[in-house]
Design a protein around this motif. Structure first.
Motif, PDB file in Angstrom:
ATOM      1  N   LEU A 111      -5.643  15.206 -13.333  1.00 50.97           N
ATOM      2  CA  LEU A 111      -5.799  13.867 -12.482  1.00 50.97           C
ATOM      3  C   LEU A 111      -5.509  12.535 -13.627  1.00 50.97           C
ATOM      4  O   LEU A 111      -4.579  11.896 -12.805  1.00 50.97           O
ATOM      5  N   ASN A 112      -5.824  12.694 -14.699  1.00 50.25           N
ATOM      6  CA  ASN A 112      -5.461  11.818 -15.682  1.00 50.25           C
ATOM      7  C   ASN A 112      -3.958  11.675 -15.929  1.00 50.25           C
ATOM      8  O   ASN A 112      -3.380  10.868 -16.661  1.00 50.25           O
ATOM      9  N   ASN A 113      -3.333  12.767 -15.746  1.00 50.20           N
ATOM     10  CA  ASN A 113      -1.875  12.824 -16.160  1.00 50.20           C
ATOM     11  C   ASN A 113      -0.918  12.815 -14.889  1.00 50.20           C
ATOM     12  O   ASN A 113       0.240  13.334 -14.790  1.00 50.20           O
ATOM     13  N   GLY A 114      -1.660  12.448 -13.569  1.00 45.80           N
ATOM     14  CA  GLY A 114      -0.809  12.386 -12.336  1.00 45.80           C
ATOM     15  C   GLY A 114      -0.544  13.656 -11.566  1.00 45.80           C
ATOM     16  O   GLY A 114       0.331  13.678 -10.809  1.00 45.80           O
ATOM     17  N   ILE A 115      -1.325  14.787 -11.957  1.00 46.53           N
ATOM     18  CA  ILE A 115      -1.022  15.982 -11.264  1.00 46.53           C
ATOM     19  C   ILE A 115      -2.405  16.214 -10.224  1.00 46.53           C
ATOM     20  O   ILE A 115      -3.523  15.779 -10.628  1.00 46.53           O
ATOM     21  N   LEU A 116      -2.074  16.354  -8.886  1.00 48.80           N
ATOM     22  CA  LEU A 116      -3.260  16.507  -8.106  1.00 48.80           C
ATOM     23  C   LEU A 116      -3.479  17.739  -8.007  1.00 48.80           C
ATOM     24  O   LEU A 116      -3.002  18.600  -7.576  1.00 48.80           O
ATOM     25  N   PRO A 117      -4.601  18.125  -8.312  1.00 45.64           N
ATOM     26  CA  PRO A 117      -5.486  19.498  -8.261  1.00 45.64           C
ATOM     27  C   PRO A 117      -6.089  19.629  -6.765  1.00 45.64           C
ATOM     28  O   PRO A 117      -7.085  18.896  -6.460  1.00 45.64           O
ATOM     29  N   ILE A 118      -5.512  20.395  -5.694  1.00 44.86           N
ATOM     30  CA  ILE A 118      -6.036  20.545  -4.502  1.00 44.86           C
ATOM     31  C   ILE A 118      -6.973  22.051  -4.402  1.00 44.86           C
ATOM     32  O   ILE A 118      -6.329  22.864  -4.647  1.00 44.86           O
ATOM     33  N   GLN A 119      -8.084  21.885  -4.071  1.00 45.51           N
ATOM     34  CA  GLN A 119      -9.280  22.789  -4.026  1.00 45.51           C
ATOM     35  C   GLN A 119      -9.149  23.255  -2.435  1.00 45.51           C
ATOM     36  O   GLN A 119      -9.698  22.311  -1.701  1.00 45.51           O
ATOM     37  N   ASN A 159      -7.734  19.554   5.019  1.00 46.75           N
ATOM     38  CA  ASN A 159      -8.479  18.520   4.217  1.00 46.75           C
ATOM     39  C   ASN A 159      -9.088  18.756   2.665  1.00 46.75           C
ATOM     40  O   ASN A 159      -9.439  19.778   2.744  1.00 46.75           O
ATOM     41  N   PHE A 160      -8.623  18.023   2.029  1.00 46.63           N
ATOM     42  CA  PHE A 160      -9.257  18.217   0.529  1.00 46.63           C
ATOM     43  C   PHE A 160     -10.114  17.160   0.060  1.00 46.63           C
ATOM     44  O   PHE A 160      -9.756  16.024   0.425  1.00 46.63           O
ATOM     45  N   GLU A 161     -11.153  17.264  -1.003  1.00 49.03           N
ATOM     46  CA  GLU A 161     -11.553  16.239  -1.534  1.00 49.03           C
ATOM     47  C   GLU A 161     -11.161  15.585  -2.779  1.00 49.03           C
ATOM     48  O   GLU A 161     -10.453  16.342  -3.549  1.00 49.03           O
ATOM     49  N   ILE A 162     -11.385  14.444  -3.210  1.00 49.05           N
ATOM     50  CA  ILE A 162     -10.979  13.828  -4.368  1.00 49.05           C
ATOM     51  C   ILE A 162     -11.760  12.558  -4.705  1.00 49.05           C
ATOM     52  O   ILE A 162     -11.994  11.933  -3.506  1.00 49.05           O
ATOM     53  N   ASP A 163     -12.021  12.244  -5.910  1.00 47.43           N
ATOM     54  CA  ASP A 163     -12.732  11.326  -6.511  1.00 47.43           C
ATOM     55  C   ASP A 163     -12.078   9.920  -5.761  1.00 47.43           C
ATOM     56  O   ASP A 163     -10.871   9.932  -6.046  1.00 47.43           O
ATOM     57  N   ASN A 164     -12.829   8.933  -5.405  1.00 45.54           N
ATOM     58  CA  ASN A 164     -12.312   7.800  -4.907  1.00 45.54           C
ATOM     59  C   ASN A 164     -11.461   7.135  -5.818  1.00 45.54           C
ATOM     60  O   ASN A 164     -10.557   6.641  -5.833  1.00 45.54           O
ATOM     61  N   TYR A 165     -11.963   6.971  -6.978  1.00 45.88           N
ATOM     62  CA  TYR A 165     -11.564   6.257  -8.211  1.00 45.88           C
ATOM     63  C   TYR A 165      -9.977   6.715  -8.595  1.00 45.88           C
ATOM     64  O   TYR A 165      -9.160   6.093  -8.574  1.00 45.88           O
ATOM     65  N   LYS A 166     -10.061   8.238  -8.670  1.00 41.28           N
ATOM     66  CA  LYS A 166      -8.897   9.110  -8.973  1.00 41.28           C
ATOM     67  C   LYS A 166      -7.860   8.865  -8.110  1.00 41.28           C
ATOM     68  O   LYS A 166      -6.614   8.910  -8.114  1.00 41.28           O
ATOM     69  N   LYS A 167      -8.405   8.734  -6.898  1.00 40.76           N
ATOM     70  CA  LYS A 167      -7.504   8.972  -5.739  1.00 40.76           C
ATOM     71  C   LYS A 167      -6.727   7.404  -5.757  1.00 40.76           C
ATOM     72  O   LYS A 167      -5.440   7.408  -5.665  1.00 40.76           O
TER      73      LYS A 167
END
Length: 197
Positions: A111-119, A159-167
């Motif tokens: 996430l810090n490098n612009g890659i989206l991990p989708i679980q 649907n996938f989850e992601i931290d709001n800040y990282k989103k």
């Protein structure tokens, strides 16, 4: 970083579980202090033999598969906490990694490098792998705003989850420093109204 909103791509299947960061980028390549060249060595020991010849049956060397999405087996990014694994994926052109489980540190580094991990769930991962097996050029759509991964051919929305800040950072193309700089006026205003005793 580039802003990440919505895009469509084919996918590269890597149905191997417990892929660790040393397999993603071997330790001998960690001497560099910039991100340049890491993509060339993504999965180096799986892509090339000792004589630097391509290993034909490895998926990244198979011309049938391409795209900016890597679909991987369970527990992707385990092992040591090297950020270089995310650098290598980014350098290769991977924007999204899909798996049924990610190691926490890898997930943060991605996430810090612009890659989206989708679980996704194990069952959903199986469907994605089967879709790619049936059609190597099957398209997948990622809508970060809606937090939705779509198997276009089958009309299946996951649907996938992601931290709001990282989103928010991904949507704006921000790293942590960019995010703070964007709040500069509010930070200055807050500091100016403080009473110093």
């Amino acid at each position: 970083m580039e802003a990440f909103i919505k895009f469509e791509s084919t996918a590269i299947p890597l149905p191997i579980e417990n892929v660790d960061t040393d397999q993603i980028i071997p330790a001998r390549f960690l001497k560099a202090i910039t991100k340049e060249g890491f993509g060339d060595n993504l999965f180096r020991d799986w892509r090339f033999d000792r004589n630097n010849n391509e290993i034909a049956d490895f998926v990244l060397n198979n011309p049938k598969y391409s795209g900016q999405i890597l679909v991987a087996g369970k527990n992707f990014g385990c092992g040591s906490s090297r950020e270089h694994a995310a650098w290598a994926l980014d350098g290769y052109g991977i924007k999204v990694v899909v798996s049924s489980f990610f190691a926490d540190i890898f997930k943060g580094n991605a996430l810090n490098n612009g890659i989206l991990p989708i679980q996704v769930s194990d069952d959903q991962l199986d469907i994605i792998f089967k879709t790619i097996e049936e059609d190597h050029q099957a398209a997948f759509e990622i809508d970060l705003e809606a937090q939705q991964f779509t198997i276009c051919k089958k009309g299946i929305h996951i649907n996938f989850e992601i931290d709001n800040y990282k989103k928010e950072c991904l949507l704006k193309g921000y790293d942590d420093i960019d995010y703070l700089l964007d709040l500069k006026e509010e930070i200055v205003a807050f500091e100016n109204q403080r009473t110093i005793y």
